[in-house]
Design a protein around this motif. Structure first.
Motif, mmCIF file in Angstrom:
data_model
loop_
_atom_site.group_PDB
_atom_site.id
_atom_site.type_symbol
_atom_site.label_atom_id
_atom_site.label_comp_id
_atom_site.label_asym_id
_atom_site.label_seq_id
_atom_site.Cartn_x
_atom_site.Cartn_y
_atom_site.Cartn_z
ATOM 1 N N GLY A 60 44.699 27.284 43.270
ATOM 2 C CA GLY A 60 44.134 26.488 44.353
ATOM 3 C C GLY A 60 43.294 25.322 43.897
ATOM 4 O O GLY A 60 42.346 24.940 44.569
ATOM 5 N N SER A 61 43.602 24.756 42.762
ATOM 6 C CA SER A 61 42.745 23.705 42.230
ATOM 7 C C SER A 61 43.524 22.461 41.841
ATOM 8 O O SER A 61 43.087 21.699 40.999
ATOM 9 N N GLY A 62 44.694 22.265 42.453
ATOM 10 C CA GLY A 62 45.473 21.086 42.106
ATOM 11 C C GLY A 62 45.949 21.110 40.672
ATOM 12 O O GLY A 62 45.896 20.118 39.979
ATOM 13 N N GLN A 63 46.385 22.290 40.207
ATOM 14 C CA GLN A 63 46.932 22.446 38.857
ATOM 15 C C GLN A 63 45.895 22.234 37.757
ATOM 16 O O GLN A 63 46.211 21.700 36.705
ATOM 17 N N THR A 64 44.672 22.625 37.977
ATOM 18 C CA THR A 64 43.649 22.540 36.938
ATOM 19 C C THR A 64 43.905 23.603 35.874
ATOM 20 O O THR A 64 44.184 24.747 36.190
ATOM 21 N N SER A 65 43.822 23.194 34.620
ATOM 22 C CA SER A 65 43.924 24.159 33.533
ATOM 23 C C SER A 65 43.052 23.684 32.374
ATOM 24 O O SER A 65 42.706 22.511 32.281
ATOM 25 N N LEU A 66 42.695 24.625 31.524
ATOM 26 C CA LEU A 66 41.889 24.333 30.340
ATOM 27 C C LEU A 66 42.678 24.731 29.111
ATOM 28 O O LEU A 66 43.322 25.787 29.077
ATOM 29 N N ARG A 67 42.609 23.905 28.080
ATOM 30 C CA ARG A 67 43.177 24.236 26.774
ATOM 31 C C ARG A 67 42.061 24.912 25.975
ATOM 32 O O ARG A 67 41.007 24.309 25.756
ATOM 33 N N LEU A 68 42.295 26.151 25.573
ATOM 34 C CA LEU A 68 41.273 26.929 24.874
ATOM 35 C C LEU A 68 41.878 27.615 23.655
ATOM 36 O O LEU A 68 43.094 27.792 23.565
ATOM 37 N N SER A 69 41.012 28.031 22.761
ATOM 38 C CA SER A 69 41.463 28.759 21.577
ATOM 39 C C SER A 69 41.952 30.152 21.979
ATOM 40 O O SER A 69 41.562 30.696 23.016
ATOM 41 N N LYS A 70 42.792 30.732 21.131
ATOM 42 C CA LYS A 70 43.314 32.069 21.411
ATOM 43 C C LYS A 70 42.202 33.113 21.461
ATOM 44 O O LYS A 70 42.264 34.052 22.243
ATOM 45 N N SER A 71 41.187 32.939 20.627
ATOM 46 C CA SER A 71 40.105 33.932 20.614
ATOM 47 C C SER A 71 39.344 33.920 21.944
ATOM 48 O O SER A 71 39.004 34.977 22.473
ATOM 49 N N LEU A 72 39.094 32.730 22.506
ATOM 50 C CA LEU A 72 38.430 32.666 23.811
ATOM 51 C C LEU A 72 39.323 33.223 24.911
ATOM 52 O O LEU A 72 38.859 33.944 25.801
ATOM 53 N N LEU A 73 40.596 32.924 24.842
ATOM 54 C CA LEU A 73 41.531 33.433 25.845
ATOM 55 C C LEU A 73 41.647 34.953 25.771
ATOM 56 O O LEU A 73 41.713 35.625 26.807
ATOM 57 N N ARG A 74 41.626 35.506 24.559
ATOM 58 C CA ARG A 74 41.652 36.969 24.412
ATOM 59 C C ARG A 74 40.417 37.596 25.049
ATOM 60 O O ARG A 74 40.508 38.654 25.682
ATOM 61 N N ARG A 75 39.273 36.947 24.849
ATOM 62 C CA ARG A 75 38.026 37.485 25.425
ATOM 63 C C ARG A 75 38.101 37.566 26.937
ATOM 64 O O ARG A 75 37.756 38.588 27.531
ATOM 65 N N ILE A 76 38.542 36.493 27.584
ATOM 66 C CA ILE A 76 38.585 36.522 29.050
ATOM 67 C C ILE A 76 39.719 37.423 29.539
ATOM 68 O O ILE A 76 39.593 38.093 30.559
ATOM 69 N N LYS A 77 40.803 37.488 28.789
ATOM 70 C CA LYS A 77 41.906 38.380 29.165
ATOM 71 C C LYS A 77 41.441 39.836 29.114
ATOM 72 O O LYS A 77 41.698 40.611 30.043
ATOM 73 N N ASP A 78 40.753 40.206 28.060
ATOM 74 C CA ASP A 78 40.233 41.572 27.940
ATOM 75 C C ASP A 78 39.217 41.868 29.034
ATOM 76 O O ASP A 78 39.245 42.931 29.654
ATOM 77 N N TYR A 79 38.313 40.927 29.271
ATOM 78 C CA TYR A 79 37.291 41.104 30.301
ATOM 79 C C TYR A 79 37.935 41.304 31.671
ATOM 80 O O TYR A 79 37.592 42.239 32.405
ATOM 81 N N MET A 80 38.857 40.427 32.023
ATOM 82 C CA MET A 80 39.485 40.524 33.343
ATOM 83 C C MET A 80 40.364 41.769 33.450
ATOM 84 O O MET A 80 40.429 42.387 34.511
ATOM 85 N N GLY A 81 41.000 42.147 32.359
ATOM 86 C CA GLY A 81 41.805 43.368 32.359
ATOM 87 C C GLY A 81 40.974 44.602 32.629
ATOM 88 O O GLY A 81 41.368 45.490 33.386
ATOM 89 N N LYS A 82 39.797 44.660 32.048
ATOM 90 C CA LYS A 82 38.896 45.797 32.249
ATOM 91 C C LYS A 82 38.234 45.763 33.621
ATOM 92 O O LYS A 82 38.025 46.784 34.255
ATOM 93 N N THR A 83 37.894 44.566 34.081
ATOM 94 C CA THR A 83 37.141 44.436 35.316
ATOM 95 C C THR A 83 37.996 44.499 36.565
ATOM 96 O O THR A 83 37.594 45.077 37.561
ATOM 97 N N PHE A 84 39.188 43.913 36.524
ATOM 98 C CA PHE A 84 39.957 43.730 37.746
ATOM 99 C C PHE A 84 41.259 44.514 37.820
ATOM 100 O O PHE A 84 41.964 44.438 38.810
ATOM 101 N N THR A 85 41.630 45.265 36.794
ATOM 102 C CA THR A 85 42.880 45.999 36.812
ATOM 103 C C THR A 85 42.795 47.143 37.815
ATOM 104 O O THR A 85 41.851 47.934 37.790
ATOM 105 N N ALA A 86 43.781 47.197 38.682
ATOM 106 C CA ALA A 86 43.829 48.259 39.690
ATOM 107 C C ALA A 86 44.164 49.600 39.027
ATOM 108 O O ALA A 86 45.005 49.654 38.144
ATOM 109 N N GLN A 87 43.507 50.607 39.464
ATOM 110 C CA GLN A 87 43.777 51.950 38.963
ATOM 111 C C GLN A 87 44.802 52.610 39.876
ATOM 112 O O GLN A 87 44.651 52.597 41.085
ATOM 113 N N SER A 88 45.846 53.196 39.297
ATOM 114 C CA SER A 88 46.865 53.840 40.136
ATOM 115 C C SER A 88 46.742 55.358 40.079
ATOM 116 O O SER A 88 46.074 55.928 39.313
#
Length: 120
Positions: free
Chosen positions: A92-120
């Motif tokens: 929802g931001s008009g195709q906004t994206s950020l170019r980031l290092s893999k280490s930063l992307l891993r950090r947010i991926k891990d954080y969001m995976g732990k915080t927002f992953t639905a439990q089945s």
């Protein structure tokens, strides 16, 4: 709706934090990137705003996540984390994206995976 009041010498800016996609450090300034595509700058460092946003969300879930020295990301807007493409895309931001290092992307991926992953 959570708001942040930014007081300068001549003005008071009221920022609706739900409309902020991310904040970016720019020396002694901080750039606010909004969902409508606009960018605004404020004369304070990113750590100042990180503290103010934490206070604004006290007692509730804070959607903002500090990513390295330069970014404070609103996780509610994250749509794609691409390690291979080395980018973070926002919804929802008009195709906004950020170019980031893999280490930063891993950090947010891990954080969001732990915080927002639905439990089945």
């Amino acid at each position: 709706m959570t708001k942040l009041c930014i007081n300068s010498r001549d003005e008071l800016h009221v920022v609706q934090l739900d409309n902020v996609i991310y904040l970016k450090a720019s020396g002694s300034y901080t750039d606010f990137c909004y969902a409508n595509g606009k960018v605004g700058s404020e004369v304070q460092c990113l750590s100042f705003f990180e503290e103010q946003i934490s206070r604004a969300y006290r007692g509730t879930d804070n959607p903002f996540y500090r990513l390295g020295r330069s970014y404070l990301i609103n996780t509610n807007y994250v749509s794609v984390i691409s390690l291979q493409g080395m980018r973070l895309d926002f919804v929802g931001s008009g195709q906004t994206s950020l170019r980031l290092s893999k280490s930063l992307l891993r950090r947010i991926k891990d954080y969001m995976g732990k915080t927002f992953t639905a439990q089945s």
